[in-house]
Design a protein around this motif. Structure first.
Motif, PDB file in Angstrom:
ATOM      1  N   LEU A 160       3.611  -1.304   3.833  1.00  0.00           N
ATOM      2  CA  LEU A 160       3.118  -0.086   3.659  1.00  0.00           C
ATOM      3  C   LEU A 160       4.238   0.868   3.456  1.00  0.00           C
ATOM      4  CD1 LEU A 160       1.164   2.472   4.331  1.00  0.00           C
ATOM      5  CD2 LEU A 160       1.821   2.198   6.606  1.00  0.00           C
ATOM      6  N   VAL A 161       4.154   1.848   2.359  1.00  0.00           N
ATOM      7  CA  VAL A 161       5.053   3.037   2.437  1.00  0.00           C
ATOM      8  C   VAL A 161       4.045   4.199   2.269  1.00  0.00           C
ATOM      9  CG1 VAL A 161       6.869   4.198   0.783  1.00  0.00           C
ATOM     10  CG2 VAL A 161       6.384   1.627   0.597  1.00  0.00           C
ATOM     11  N   HIS A 162       4.541   4.864   3.581  1.00  0.00           N
ATOM     12  CA  HIS A 162       3.437   6.124   3.725  1.00  0.00           C
ATOM     13  C   HIS A 162       4.159   7.308   3.588  1.00  0.00           C
ATOM     14  CE1 HIS A 162       0.228   8.027   5.822  1.00  0.00           C
ATOM     15  NE2 HIS A 162       1.243   8.753   6.596  1.00  0.00           N
TER      16      HIS A 162
ATOM     17  N   LEU B 134       0.777  -1.118  -0.057  1.00  0.00           N
ATOM     18  CA  LEU B 134       0.199  -0.047   0.079  1.00  0.00           C
ATOM     19  C   LEU B 134       0.930   1.301   0.118  1.00  0.00           C
ATOM     20  CD1 LEU B 134      -3.324   0.394   0.301  1.00  0.00           C
ATOM     21  CD2 LEU B 134      -2.553   0.887   2.573  1.00  0.00           C
ATOM     22  N   VAL B 135       0.642   2.046  -1.053  1.00  0.00           N
ATOM     23  CA  VAL B 135       1.447   3.190  -1.045  1.00  0.00           C
ATOM     24  C   VAL B 135       0.725   4.476  -0.814  1.00  0.00           C
ATOM     25  CG1 VAL B 135       3.066   4.789  -2.396  1.00  0.00           C
ATOM     26  CG2 VAL B 135       3.146   2.074  -2.558  1.00  0.00           C
ATOM     27  N   THR B 136       0.591   5.066   0.252  1.00  0.00           N
ATOM     28  CA  THR B 136      -0.192   6.272   0.723  1.00  0.00           C
ATOM     29  C   THR B 136       0.466   7.468   0.467  1.00  0.00           C
ATOM     30  OG1 THR B 136       0.526   5.748   3.195  1.00  0.00           O
ATOM     31  CG2 THR B 136      -1.795   5.105   2.513  1.00  0.00           C
ATOM     32  N   GLY B 137      -0.081   8.487   0.083  1.00  0.00           N
ATOM     33  CA  GLY B 137       0.274   9.707  -0.536  1.00  0.00           C
ATOM     34  C   GLY B 137       1.154   9.665  -1.986  1.00  0.00           C
TER      35      GLY B 137
ATOM     36  N   GLY C 239     -11.803   4.596   7.730  1.00  0.00           N
ATOM     37  CA  GLY C 239     -12.307   3.583   6.800  1.00  0.00           C
ATOM     38  C   GLY C 239     -11.681   3.601   5.407  1.00  0.00           C
ATOM     39  N   THR C 240     -11.069   4.797   4.867  1.00  0.00           N
ATOM     40  CA  THR C 240     -10.499   4.852   3.932  1.00  0.00           C
ATOM     41  C   THR C 240      -9.195   3.795   3.593  1.00  0.00           C
ATOM     42  OG1 THR C 240     -11.204   7.201   3.428  1.00  0.00           O
ATOM     43  CG2 THR C 240      -9.468   6.289   1.964  1.00  0.00           C
ATOM     44  N   THR C 241      -8.280   3.961   4.545  1.00  0.00           N
ATOM     45  CA  THR C 241      -7.117   3.107   4.602  1.00  0.00           C
ATOM     46  C   THR C 241      -7.466   1.416   4.835  1.00  0.00           C
ATOM     47  OG1 THR C 241      -6.884   3.672   6.889  1.00  0.00           O
ATOM     48  CG2 THR C 241      -5.631   5.030   5.294  1.00  0.00           C
ATOM     49  N   ALA C 242      -8.456   1.379   5.621  1.00  0.00           N
ATOM     50  CA  ALA C 242      -8.775  -0.152   5.618  1.00  0.00           C
ATOM     51  C   ALA C 242      -9.507  -0.651   4.463  1.00  0.00           C
ATOM     52  CB  ALA C 242      -9.958  -0.176   6.881  1.00  0.00           C
TER      53      ALA C 242
ATOM     54  N   GLN D 197      -2.472   0.951  10.824  1.00  0.00           N
ATOM     55  CA  GLN D 197      -3.530   0.059  11.571  1.00  0.00           C
ATOM     56  C   GLN D 197      -4.271  -0.512  10.426  1.00  0.00           C
ATOM     57  OE1 GLN D 197      -5.726   3.072  14.044  1.00  0.00           O
ATOM     58  NE2 GLN D 197      -4.327   2.485  15.844  1.00  0.00           N
ATOM     59  N   ALA D 198      -4.389   0.108   9.208  1.00  0.00           N
ATOM     60  CA  ALA D 198      -5.242  -0.712   8.173  1.00  0.00           C
ATOM     61  C   ALA D 198      -4.580  -1.621   7.652  1.00  0.00           C
ATOM     62  CB  ALA D 198      -5.349   0.470   7.059  1.00  0.00           C
ATOM     63  N   VAL D 199      -3.152  -1.760   7.488  1.00  0.00           N
ATOM     64  CA  VAL D 199      -2.086  -2.663   6.832  1.00  0.00           C
ATOM     65  C   VAL D 199      -1.853  -3.509   7.826  1.00  0.00           C
ATOM     66  CG1 VAL D 199       0.202  -2.981   5.797  1.00  0.00           C
ATOM     67  CG2 VAL D 199      -1.337  -0.981   5.342  1.00  0.00           C
ATOM     68  N   LEU D 200      -1.705  -3.349   8.912  1.00  0.00           N
ATOM     69  CA  LEU D 200      -1.227  -4.272  10.119  1.00  0.00           C
ATOM     70  C   LEU D 200      -1.901  -5.537  10.156  1.00  0.00           C
ATOM     71  CD1 LEU D 200       1.276  -4.248  12.061  1.00  0.00           C
ATOM     72  CD2 LEU D 200      -0.346  -3.208  13.719  1.00  0.00           C
TER      73      LEU D 200
END
Ligand SMILES: NC(=O)c1ccc[n+]([C@@H]2O[C@H](COP(=O)([O-])OP(=O)(O)OC[C@H]3O[C@@H](n4cnc5c(N)ncnc54)[C@H](OP(=O)(O)O)[C@@H]3O)[C@@H](O)[C@H]2O)c1
Length: 250
Positions: free
Chosen positions: A82-84, A8-11, A63-66, A118-121
């Motif tokens: 995750l790469v945040h 998951l690559v956020t941002g 809710g979005t990240t989950a 918390q979504a990825v874990l």
């Protein structure tokens, strides 16, 4: 780790996103990109084909990240890390920075990391990876950056504590410590800066790829400086003996 891991690559829509996504897909990994800029997400997906998919939304919303993490599993069959990259900026003296400004920057720079992790874990097994980013200002905050530096310092403290928890599940949480990257918008905004000292996005991406690989098996809670040729200069130092004026280049 799997030869074809999924992250998951956020941002992903920001300045470093393109280089980071290219580094991961270039070695065969898959990505689920999260951001609010749908046009940029579409561009990235087009560029990376089947290796990339996107989920548009606000990463500060749990809710979005989950949902994005679940979508990664549905689309790629797995989620390995995750790469945040989510981040925001604020400059201004304490005197004029409102409590609302503080809430906004903390939400963007700190809370988004919490919701994303918390979504990825729940999806991660042994060998999972998470990579976060903080600026040098998180450890050496100059004047007029109090809100920004505090939000990133909070992120840094949180990642270091979280890493101690996660390591017992063999999950690697590491943080890249960086200064200003050499990007076109930064060059436009700072025409007098010496960008020969700045870090290239591609060089940051190589470190991210390393942290998201078996090569980093020994790293839990690392704070990895990717500072290129950055150095502090000070008029007080007066330069070295021999009279060279303080500055960046000999
Ligand atoms: N580039 C540098 O020089 C530098 C230096 C030190 C540290 N860092 C840190 O490294 C990380 C990546 O840097 P970068 O230069 O790529 O940052 P950036 O260009 O500011 O990109 C961050 C991305 O996060 C997105 N974003 C912000 N809030 C969001 C939210 N609530 N939900 C979803 N997406 C959101 C932004 O997209 P929209 O606002 O368009 O939605 C933006 O595309 C950041 O945390 C940054 O602070 C960067």
């Amino acid at each position: 780790m799997s030869a074809r891991a999924a992250f998951l690559v956020t941002g992903a829509t920001g300045r470093l996103g393109g280089a980071v996504v290219a580094a991961l897909t270039g070695r065969g990994d898959r990505v689920m990109l999260v951001g609010r800029n749908r046009d940029r997400l579409d561009e990235l997906v087009k560029e990376h084909g089947d290796a990339a998919a996107a989920f548009a939304g606000d990463a500060t919303e749990a809710g979005t990240t989950a949902a994005a993490a679940a979508e990664c599993v549905a689309r790629h069959g797995r989620l390995d890390g995750l790469v945040h990259l989510v981040g925001g900026f604020h400059i201004g003296p304490v005197r004029t920075t409102s409590p609302r400004d503080y809430e906004d920057i903390l939400r963007t720079n700190f809370l988004s990391a919490v919701t994303s992790a918390q979504a990825v874990l729940p999806h991660l097994g042994a060998g999972g990876r998470m990579v976060f980013f903080v600026p040098q200002m998180a450890v050496e905050p100059p004047a007029a950056f109090a809100a920004y530096a505090a939000s990133k310092a909070a992120l840094l403290a949180w990642t270091r504590s979280f890493a101690h928890e996660a390591k017992h599940a063999d999950i690697h949480v590491n943080t890249v410590l960086m200064t200003m990257a050499d990007t076109p918008d930064q060059r436009r905004a700072r025409p007098a800066a010496d960008f020969g000292l700045a870090v290239a996005p591609g060089d940051v991406a190589k470190v991210v790829a390393f942290l998201a690989s078996d090569g980093a098996d020994g790293l839990y809670g690392g704070v990895v400086p990717v500072l290129a040729k950055f150095e502090y200069t000070s008029g007080l130092a007066g330069g070295p003996p021999g009279g060279r004026p303080p500055g960046n280049r000999p």
